[in-house]
Structures are given as C-alpha cells and as structure tokens.
Design an enzyme around this catalytic site. Structure first.
Site, PDB file in Angstrom:
ATOM      1  N   TYR A   1       0.865  -1.182   0.000  1.00 51.76           N
ATOM      2  CA  TYR A   1       0.000   0.000   0.000  1.00 51.76           C
ATOM      3  C   TYR A   1       0.903   1.234   0.000  1.00 51.76           C
ATOM      4  O   TYR A   1       1.563   1.529   0.992  1.00 51.76           O
ATOM      5  CB  TYR A   1      -0.901  -0.035   1.225  1.00 51.76           C
ATOM      6  CG  TYR A   1      -1.971   1.033   1.302  1.00 51.76           C
ATOM      7  CD1 TYR A   1      -2.116   2.015   0.310  1.00 51.76           C
ATOM      8  CD2 TYR A   1      -2.864   1.055   2.363  1.00 51.76           C
ATOM      9  CE1 TYR A   1      -3.094   2.972   0.399  1.00 51.76           C
ATOM     10  CE2 TYR A   1      -3.856   2.019   2.464  1.00 51.76           C
ATOM     11  CZ  TYR A   1      -3.965   2.977   1.479  1.00 51.76           C
ATOM     12  OH  TYR A   1      -4.946   3.933   1.567  1.00 51.76           O
TER      13      TYR A   1
ATOM     14  N   LYS B   1      -1.010  -1.013  -4.211  1.00 45.28           N
ATOM     15  CA  LYS B   1      -2.176  -0.143  -4.127  1.00 45.28           C
ATOM     16  C   LYS B   1      -1.641   1.272  -4.255  1.00 45.28           C
ATOM     17  O   LYS B   1      -1.001   1.801  -3.340  1.00 45.28           O
ATOM     18  CB  LYS B   1      -2.921  -0.328  -2.799  1.00 45.28           C
ATOM     19  CG  LYS B   1      -4.143   0.581  -2.666  1.00 45.28           C
ATOM     20  CD  LYS B   1      -4.834   0.416  -1.321  1.00 45.28           C
ATOM     21  CE  LYS B   1      -5.967   1.424  -1.163  1.00 45.28           C
ATOM     22  NZ  LYS B   1      -6.605   1.362   0.171  1.00 45.28           N
TER      23      LYS B   1
ATOM     24  N   VAL C   1      -8.854  -0.697  -5.739  1.00 47.18           N
ATOM     25  CA  VAL C   1      -9.182  -0.935  -4.333  1.00 47.18           C
ATOM     26  C   VAL C   1     -10.100   0.203  -3.923  1.00 47.18           C
ATOM     27  O   VAL C   1      -9.662   1.344  -3.783  1.00 47.18           O
ATOM     28  CB  VAL C   1      -7.926  -0.989  -3.443  1.00 47.18           C
ATOM     29  CG1 VAL C   1      -8.327  -1.152  -1.972  1.00 47.18           C
ATOM     30  CG2 VAL C   1      -7.018  -2.138  -3.863  1.00 47.18           C
TER      31      VAL C   1
END
Length: 299
Positions: A135, A163, A205
C-alpha cells in the site's frame, strides 16, 4: 494465486448498537459485493476500523468472510502493525487460518527511511508464502515507496502488486513502464479511479463500493471494454459520493451511504462517532441527491 485485477472492496466492519460485530449485516454486504462481480475482499483497512478491533474480532471477520466467499474470490488481510515482529505474527496467523493474500502498510508511527521500509516489507514477505500488495500512500502515511524501492522489493516473488495512492496518476504509467506485468497496479483513490484505469491500472481498491458495488464494477468493466464514454456517465454521477472517501470521516460517510442502499448501518466504534449537525446534513444531502438520480447501468 491472486490475479490482482478488477474491483477489490476495502470493506467496512459492521457493528451492532451495543458495539458487537454485526455478522448478519456484514454477510449481507459481502454477498452484495460478490453479486456485483467484485474480484476480492480486503479486510482490516481503515474502512474496517481495524485499529479498534480486538484480535479475536479480526479472526472472526476473516473466518466469516472465508465462509461466505467459499473460495470464489480471494480474501486479503491488511497488515498495519507497530513492529516488524507483530506484522510477521499477523501474516503467519492469517495464512494459517486460510487467508489468500496480504496488503501491507509501511511502519505506522515512525517515518522509516527507504532502507528501513524495504527491510520491513521484505521481512514480512519472507515470513509467508501468501501473495502481497504493498500500500503506497505517502499523503496519509508520510512514507513513499519509490520505484527504486520496488526494484528491491520485487526480488521477493510474492510481492506482486501495489495499491497506488500517491495521488499522481502518472505514477501508474511509470510503474508499468518500469516493471511491466511483474507489478500489478491497483488504484487506491476513489476520485482518481477512472483516470488511473484509463492510464493502465489493473484494478481498483475501492471505498464507496461498500455502498455501491454495482456502479463501481460497471465503471471498471466499461473502461476495460474501451467504453470510456459510458463509464464517464456513471463516474460523473458517482463523483460527489466518491469525494466522501477522501476525508478523515470516510468511515462515517461510507457507512451512511451503506444505510441508504440497505447494506449497512451507521454504527461506528469509538473514538469514531456518527456524524453530527451540519456535516451530517451535508453528507446526507449528497447521498440523497445521488439516490434520486441513480443511473441505470448497462447490461
């Protein structure tokens, strides 16, 4: 094996009015996500209020989600622990109870150096066989995972995706230019989703998907089918709602939207509290306007 593509909801955690896990409403929401055609479920992120959950509650949510999904789509666990040791323990436990993948945040309460961040992610990756998505959100977490850092990280075969939440859409192109298919890119900012998908992101996401799964999946599918104009029609309608995701109160905002669509409650866990006063009215007006003008989706 995770394909790291399509729409992956970062789902909210449902609570009863007396602050217990509401597994009935949780199951209703997960089933709505699956019926809409999402490609995975992410548990334990900010939207899941993970920092307020007890270890046994997290385990209950993982096992419940695995039971609901019946291995039809992957269940991915977010890791945002304070120490490397704790992060490794969570990763190993998640794998032992059947989770399919991990999403890793950088160290949370310490602004680690590039070397420390790479070492942290690598240690977790080497402790598990689960596939991993990093992330990358320097806006909120003050640590950027640069392309040079990813060059080191992908030496771990199970680090497979990012992400991408830098807020710089051109970073999608830079990652794809440098790593090709070796590193899948999932956009992590709802208000930049369509643009990121057009520039080559493999997936999304998403946050507002918690309340509007069909619309979110429709945008993704239309873009990937090169029907960008049709996707834009839905995206324009969606934008005031998507802006509810880029707020410190994103959990309260999205839970209010889930109430409107019948797949959630607004119960949050303290120190979060339901929205009050003028801000509550502002958010409800956005949701009400959207519900009155909800688009008819293409087949």
């Amino acid at each position: 094996m995770i394909k790291w593509e399509g729409v992956m909801p970062a789902v909210t955690t449902k609570f009863t009015e007396d602050d217990q896990l509401d597994l009935v409403m949780f199951e209703k929401n997960i089933k709505a996500q699956m019926e809409a055609g999402v490609n995975g479920i992410i548990l334990g992120g900010t939207l899941g209020e993970a920092s307020t959950l007890k270890a046994e509650e997290k385990e209950t949510l993982i096992k419940t989600t695995l039971s609901i999904t019946e291995q039809k789509i992957p269940v991915i666990i977010n890791i945002a622990e304070q120490t490397t040791e704790d992060a490794i323990a969570v990763a190993k436990h998640a794998e032992s109870i059947g989770a399919n993948g991990l999403m890793l945040l950088p160290p949370m309460r310490y602004k680690a150096t590039d070397f420390e961040t790479v070492t942290y992610f690598t240690a977790i990756a080497q402790s598990t066989s689960l596939p991993i998505m990093i992330y990358n959100n320097p806006v909120d977490y003050k640590i950027e995972v640069t392309l040079d850092m990813f060059e080191e990280l992908i030496k771990c075969d199970n680090i497979q995706a990012v992400k991408e939440s830098t807020r710089d859409i051109t970073n999608v192109i830079r990652i794809k230019n440098r790593f090709g298919h070796r590193l899948k890119v999932l956009t992590g900012v709802d208000t930049l989703a369509l643009e990121s998908l057009v520039t080559g992101a493999d997936g999304w996401v998403a946050g507002l998907v918690c309340a509007y799964p069909a619309e979110t999946v429709a945008i993704y599918n239309l873009v990937k089918a090169a029907k960008v104009d049709e996707a834009m029609e839905i995206y324009r309608w969606f934008m005031p709602l998507l802006e509810l995701d880029i707020s410190p109160q994103l959990v309260q905002n999205i839970k209010l939207a889930e109430v409107a669509t019948g797949i959630g409650t607004e119960n949050v866990r303290a120190p979060r509290l339901p929205l009050q006063g003028a801000e509550r009215e502002r958010v409800l007006k956005i949701i009400d306007t959207a519900m009155k003008n909800r688009p008819i989706l293409p087949a």
